[in-house]
Scaffold this motif. Structure first.
Motif, PDB file in Angstrom:
ATOM      1  N   SER A 167       0.557  -1.185   0.074  1.00  0.00           N
ATOM      2  CA  SER A 167      -0.319   0.288  -0.123  1.00  0.00           C
ATOM      3  C   SER A 167       0.952   1.367   0.145  1.00  0.00           C
ATOM      4  O   SER A 167       0.493   2.290  -0.514  1.00  0.00           O
ATOM      5  CB  SER A 167      -0.685   0.240   0.770  1.00  0.00           C
ATOM      6  OG  SER A 167      -0.218  -0.173   2.169  1.00  0.00           O
ATOM      7  N   TYR A 191       1.818 -10.863  15.923  1.00  0.00           N
ATOM      8  CA  TYR A 191       0.507 -11.554  15.667  1.00  0.00           C
ATOM      9  C   TYR A 191       1.167 -13.217  15.348  1.00  0.00           C
ATOM     10  O   TYR A 191       0.260 -13.631  15.895  1.00  0.00           O
ATOM     11  CB  TYR A 191      -0.224 -10.891  14.463  1.00  0.00           C
ATOM     12  CG  TYR A 191      -1.602 -11.716  14.012  1.00  0.00           C
ATOM     13  CD1 TYR A 191      -2.408 -11.785  15.505  1.00  0.00           C
ATOM     14  CD2 TYR A 191      -1.847 -12.213  13.377  1.00  0.00           C
ATOM     15  CE1 TYR A 191      -3.622 -12.628  14.832  1.00  0.00           C
ATOM     16  CE2 TYR A 191      -2.831 -12.931  13.149  1.00  0.00           C
ATOM     17  CZ  TYR A 191      -3.881 -12.970  13.550  1.00  0.00           C
ATOM     18  OH  TYR A 191      -4.853 -14.048  14.135  1.00  0.00           O
TER      19      TYR A 191
ATOM     20  N   LEU B 160       0.597  -1.080   9.119  1.00  0.00           N
ATOM     21  CA  LEU B 160      -0.180  -2.033   9.467  1.00  0.00           C
ATOM     22  C   LEU B 160      -1.991  -2.070   9.853  1.00  0.00           C
ATOM     23  O   LEU B 160      -2.379  -3.206   9.284  1.00  0.00           O
ATOM     24  CB  LEU B 160       0.343  -2.282  10.907  1.00  0.00           C
ATOM     25  CG  LEU B 160       0.310  -3.217  11.051  1.00  0.00           C
ATOM     26  CD1 LEU B 160       1.611  -4.925   9.915  1.00  0.00           C
ATOM     27  CD2 LEU B 160       1.200  -4.029  12.565  1.00  0.00           C
ATOM     28  N   GLY B 163      -3.222  -0.842   5.802  1.00  0.00           N
ATOM     29  CA  GLY B 163      -2.222  -1.611   4.288  1.00  0.00           C
ATOM     30  C   GLY B 163      -2.757  -2.902   3.591  1.00  0.00           C
ATOM     31  O   GLY B 163      -3.433  -3.045   2.834  1.00  0.00           O
ATOM     32  N   PRO B 164      -3.251  -3.652   4.899  1.00  0.00           N
ATOM     33  CA  PRO B 164      -4.359  -5.416   4.918  1.00  0.00           C
ATOM     34  C   PRO B 164      -5.188  -5.119   3.206  1.00  0.00           C
ATOM     35  O   PRO B 164      -5.863  -5.665   2.345  1.00  0.00           O
ATOM     36  CB  PRO B 164      -4.499  -5.753   5.528  1.00  0.00           C
ATOM     37  CG  PRO B 164      -3.218  -5.201   7.039  1.00  0.00           C
ATOM     38  CD  PRO B 164      -3.103  -4.018   6.326  1.00  0.00           C
ATOM     39  N   TYR B 180     -13.480  -9.221   8.176  1.00  0.00           N
ATOM     40  CA  TYR B 180     -12.059  -9.259   7.460  1.00  0.00           C
ATOM     41  C   TYR B 180     -11.623  -7.539   8.298  1.00  0.00           C
ATOM     42  O   TYR B 180     -10.117  -7.774   8.932  1.00  0.00           O
ATOM     43  CB  TYR B 180     -11.651  -8.761   5.738  1.00  0.00           C
ATOM     44  CG  TYR B 180     -11.291  -8.284   5.140  1.00  0.00           C
ATOM     45  CD1 TYR B 180      -9.630  -9.837   5.548  1.00  0.00           C
ATOM     46  CD2 TYR B 180     -10.003  -7.971   5.750  1.00  0.00           C
ATOM     47  CE1 TYR B 180      -7.949  -9.691   5.290  1.00  0.00           C
ATOM     48  CE2 TYR B 180      -8.236  -7.003   5.256  1.00  0.00           C
ATOM     49  CZ  TYR B 180      -7.716  -8.701   5.399  1.00  0.00           C
ATOM     50  OH  TYR B 180      -6.407  -8.119   4.736  1.00  0.00           O
ATOM     51  N   ALA B 183     -11.135  -8.777  12.076  1.00  0.00           N
ATOM     52  CA  ALA B 183      -9.471  -9.674  11.857  1.00  0.00           C
ATOM     53  C   ALA B 183      -8.446  -8.665  11.696  1.00  0.00           C
ATOM     54  O   ALA B 183      -7.811  -8.717  12.571  1.00  0.00           O
ATOM     55  CB  ALA B 183     -10.266 -10.691  10.887  1.00  0.00           C
ATOM     56  N   ALA B 184      -8.571  -8.371  10.200  1.00  0.00           N
ATOM     57  CA  ALA B 184      -7.342  -7.602  10.813  1.00  0.00           C
ATOM     58  C   ALA B 184      -6.910  -5.975  11.622  1.00  0.00           C
ATOM     59  O   ALA B 184      -5.572  -6.051  12.145  1.00  0.00           O
ATOM     60  CB  ALA B 184      -7.383  -6.198   9.097  1.00  0.00           C
ATOM     61  N   ALA B 187      -5.689  -8.361  14.892  1.00  0.00           N
ATOM     62  CA  ALA B 187      -3.614  -8.342  14.110  1.00  0.00           C
ATOM     63  C   ALA B 187      -3.185  -8.202  13.893  1.00  0.00           C
ATOM     64  O   ALA B 187      -1.815  -7.935  14.722  1.00  0.00           O
ATOM     65  CB  ALA B 187      -4.220  -8.826  12.622  1.00  0.00           C
ATOM     66  N   THR B 190      -2.447  -6.639  18.300  1.00  0.00           N
ATOM     67  CA  THR B 190      -1.413  -7.194  19.496  1.00  0.00           C
ATOM     68  C   THR B 190      -0.314  -6.298  18.755  1.00  0.00           C
ATOM     69  O   THR B 190       0.754  -6.467  20.428  1.00  0.00           O
ATOM     70  CB  THR B 190      -1.335  -8.821  18.042  1.00  0.00           C
ATOM     71  OG1 THR B 190      -2.618  -9.108  17.349  1.00  0.00           O
ATOM     72  CG2 THR B 190      -0.705  -9.938  19.262  1.00  0.00           C
TER      73      THR B 190
END
Lengths: 194, 194
Positions: A167, A191, B160, B163-164, B180, B183-184, B187, B190
């Protein structure tokens, strides 16, 4: 029958010349200025020769990019038994590829086509999914060896590893260094680790 | 002097018609097929009227996109005192914006222009940096309240978090749901959490 082989050879030569011309022009020109006409002129063939094999400039550039590539065999990740070391190579390799002047213009061209041409998007994704499958294989081995958490979602893990780098690159935010790759890995591993 | 105000009104009307036409056509056409000619025809103005205010179709589409936007004031993140809840809104909002049919075509157009037009890339990044600064402000408050780790790198943390989602979207990998996004976030947290 000398004709058939020599026609085949002529075809192969024309095809190679077109891919080489497309490759050169992708590096030289902004993608919007790249045209089938320019590729034909540089390759010394007629436009119709290109259209016999490819439906669009994006399709030619995609194949020209594949010529640079090591192919699906080159996608497998190393397994040294140290997941952090192996993923470090992956992330540093991504940064290196995305900032390599010889390769970056192809990737930018593909990013443009993915947004607007469903067929090239599908072909590019097919290739991307091979790469992601190779990453998932390495992650699965890490789960089995007990290095990674047992409930790891490989899709999300791959996004977490590569998403920050991808990204930043696609948005032109810069700062893509080896140190950044290592910091992104450390963050993702918090993670991923068991 | 009735002329000056009425010329101004005519200008404003033409400008609004051009932005509306650009907005409609961005939703209707693949970006490669969108032309200044088509925008001019839809807006009922001459091409030269468009070129008086904008250097390229990308610049018109960028301004048309800003019209849809809430502006810089809308960028500030809520601070409910619960960093996870506030970031959840951010990530869910990103997924919603990127998958909103009315907005997605603008963002795909901008992704195309960022790859090929340095000026539009710079204008888009300027806007993006405002959004990222707003996220950094919220993260800084989270560090101060002790919810987030004291050594947090806001740039990396933002990458972080977003970006996903951004990379799945820009590569057309799909799967962008609220689940999603959550969940991102889990993660990323963490690493982000103290």
């Amino acid at each position: 029958m000398p004709d058939a082989p020599s026609a085949t050879r002529r075809s192969e030569r024309a095809r190679a010349a077109i891919l080489a011309a497309a490759g050169e022009l992708t590096r030289e020109l902004p993608y919007a200025k790249l045209s089938i006409e320019a590729i034909a002129a540089r390759a010394g063939v007629g436009k119709q020769t290109i259209y016999r094999w490819w439906p669009s400039k994006g399709a030619v550039v995609f194949d020209a990019m594949l010529e640079l590539d090591s192919g699906p065999d080159g996608l497998a990740l190393p397994n040294t038994g140290d997941i952090a070391a192996d993923l470090r190579e992956l992330l540093r390799g991504s940064v290196a590829a995305l900032t390599d002047p010889g390769f970056e213009s192809f990737l930018r061209a593909m990013y443009i086509e993915i947004q607007q041409d469903p067929e090239i998007g599908a072909a590019y994704r097919e290739r991307l999914l091979l790469q992601r499958a190779a990453i998932a294989d390495r992650l699965a081995a890490g789960v089995q060896s007990g290095e990674l958490r047992p409930d790891l979602d490989f899709e999300l893990a791959t996004d977490l590893l590569l998403g920050p780098i991808q990204s930043r690159w696609s948005l032109g935010l810069g700062g893509l260094t080896e140190a950044y790759a290592d910091a992104a890995l450390t963050a993702a591993l918090t993670y991923l680790k068991a």
